[in-house]
Scaffold this active site. Structure first.
Site: not given
Ligand code: 6LW
Length: 515
Positions: A14, A183
């Site tokens: 991420d 997301e």
């Protein structure tokens, strides 16, 4: 120069990339590990050095589930201040408990402020600082209702830099594409457009990076007709799988790059022992203003930017423990002198709780970053009973680990053997070898084979695939009981289940990549 991917090998998912002046920073997720939010620094996008992490006492992860804790962060900068927003995920199985926070600092090295609570509507918070001086907090929104997709779009709300609080209404910003599971939002302004990058398809083999744009910050957003920007989904042959969840950065000369996560399975679409790593891809812009990555797929080697090379000094393979360096992470609690101390060439761990306690563990570990590597340390530990043990571990989460340990049994007193846990099923592995005094313990990792040894005694080889995202994922009626979002570590572990805190002393901890 050539960028060789992954630029951050091992458990670094991420990535949020940021440039301030001529400094580049990468912030990655850390989940149940401290310090929370791991930072790396570069001056050329090719060579990266670990800065360690940001969050220590700002986090209380007592009892956090495996793969809970700090999910995707976003590091940003405005008017001389670094902003770090992050989630401390308390639950994700069925219901979602995803409190988000912001901390600030005027230097990347801190000191970082106390956390200010934001909202808990969803995870993957991201701050965008607009040219008009206003800032906006994006995130996804979760949905716990049975029969509903767990992702319910991307939302945005204004964030006041003056007060450090959210202000005004919450807006629905983008509902995503048919890939679903939208997301990881990040917003950028370029050439009169607002560009919204999101992660879609879920962080496994269908993962992708999606781009949408609007002339207005609050939308409506048009999805790139050439979507997705990046994915490995159609190419199981590629080294870099699971490509998605990324963020954009430009150099001062206007060269653009995309930092994203990727997994390198041991076999095609197999098990990722090294977890999800960070890679960089070069980005070009079409004449009509859409970003493009060559072929829309992740490349192992990428042309670097036109910047002077700035390599960093190599890290010593053996740690003298003059300090707890940036490679080390601690599990579910920050390093404090009441349980961990370094100095005089050694590291001392007060015996803590077992893996299942999800709190109070005395485990300090470093990411495994190579498919082939050795890890060894000298351990001095004098157990007086079977509830005391210390040694080295190859660890994924509380239910999946190997523990080459100094333990105790009634027949021989202090012994060395291996304790293994596979999805919570614990087995003792013979032989149990009597031991006394400083003892050198060693792991040899070769792909999916893990060998444990002490002197000329060997245990294994064991299945290192147990220490992978894919193996750690467990399901129950509600959905994912346990996610596998982290990665494998080699670590130093001390347990005293009597509660007496028997200490173990470790020295000459050595991590060595093997060809
Ligand atoms: C992260 C989400 C994701 O918050 O996985 O890859 C979650 N995408 O954006 C945990 O890493």
């Amino acid at each position: 120069m050539i960028i060789s991917n992954p630029v951050l090998p091992g458990f670094h998912p991420d990535p949020s990339i940021l440039r301030v002046g001529t400094d580049y920073y990468l912030a990655t997720s850390t989940f149940e590990w401290y310090p929370g939010v791991r930072l790396h620094h570069s001056l050329d996008l090719v060579h990266w050095r670990p800065l360690g992490g940001v969050l220590t006492d700002q986090l209380d992860m007592t009892g956090n589930p495996d793969s809970g804790g700090v999910w995707a962060p976003c590091l940003s900068w405005a008017d001389g201040v670094f902003y770090l927003v992050y989630t401390d995920v308390k639950s994700y199985s069925g219901f979602w408990d995803t409190p988000n926070y912001v901390v600030t600092a005027t230097s990347i090295d801190g000191p970082w402020s106390e956390p200010v609570p934001l909202h808990a509507r969803g995870f993957d918070p991201s701050l965008f600082h607009d040219d008009d001086g206003r800032s906006w907090l994006l995130s996804n929104r979760t949905d716990w209702r049975p029969g509903h997709p767990w992702a319910n779009g991307i939302i945005v709300q204004e964030f006041s830099r003056a007060t450090g609080r959210l202000v005004g209404p919450v807006f629905d910003l983008y509902s995503g594409t048919a890939a679903g599971m939208t997301e990881g939002p990040h917003l950028y302004a370029k050439d009169g457009w607002y560009y919204l990058i999101t992660a879609e398809g879920g962080t496994e083999w269908f993962h992708q990076a999606t781009v949408a744009r609007s002339r207005s910050l609050l939308g409506p957003y048009e999805t790139d007709p050439g979507t997705p920007l990046l994915t490995s989904v159609h190419r199981p042959d590629l080294t870099l799988q699971k490509a998605g969840h990324g963020s954009l950065v430009s150099t001062p000369d206007g060269e653009w790059y995309f930092a994203h996560l990727a997994g390198r399975p041991l076999t095609p679409r197999g098990r990722c022992v090294l977890g999800r790593e960070t890679a960089l891809q070069r980005v070009a812009w079409t004449a009509d203003g859409w970003p493009r990555i060559d072929g829309g797929i992740p490349h192992d080697e990428v042309p670097g930017p036109d910047l002077p090379a700035h390599p960093w000094p190599d890290e010593p393979e053996t740690d003298d423990f003059s300090s707890l360096g940036p490679h080390w992470s601690t599990l579910r609690r920050a390093a404090h002198s009441d349980w961990i101390a370094v100095g005089g060439g050694s590291l001392r761990l007060v015996g803590g709780r077992s893996a299942g306690a999800l709190s109070g563990e005395s485990l300090v570990a470093r990411r495994i970053q190579h498919r082939r590597a050795t890890f060894e340390a000298t351990v001095l530990f004098e157990p007086a009973g079977y509830q005391q043990m210390a040694g080295i571990t190859a660890y994924y989460n509380s239910r999946n680990w190997y523990f080459l340990r100094i333990g105790w049994n009634e027949e021989a007193g202090a012994i060395v053997d291996v304790l293994a846990s596979d999805r919570g099923r614990v087995t003792l592995i013979a032989p149990a070898v009597p031991v006394s005094g400083p003892t050198r313990l060693r792991f040899d990792l070769d792909g999916d084979a893990l060998l444990a040894s002490c002197g000329d005694v060997e245990w294994g080889p064991f299945d290192a695939g147990v220490l992978s995202d894919e193996h750690a994922r467990e399901f129950d009626g509600n959905g994912p009981r346990t996610w596998g979002f982290t990665g494998a570590f080699f670590g130093l572990w001390s347990q005293d289940l009597t509660g007496g805190g028997l200490p173990a002393t470790f020295s000459a901890a050595t991590y060595k990549p093997q060809p």
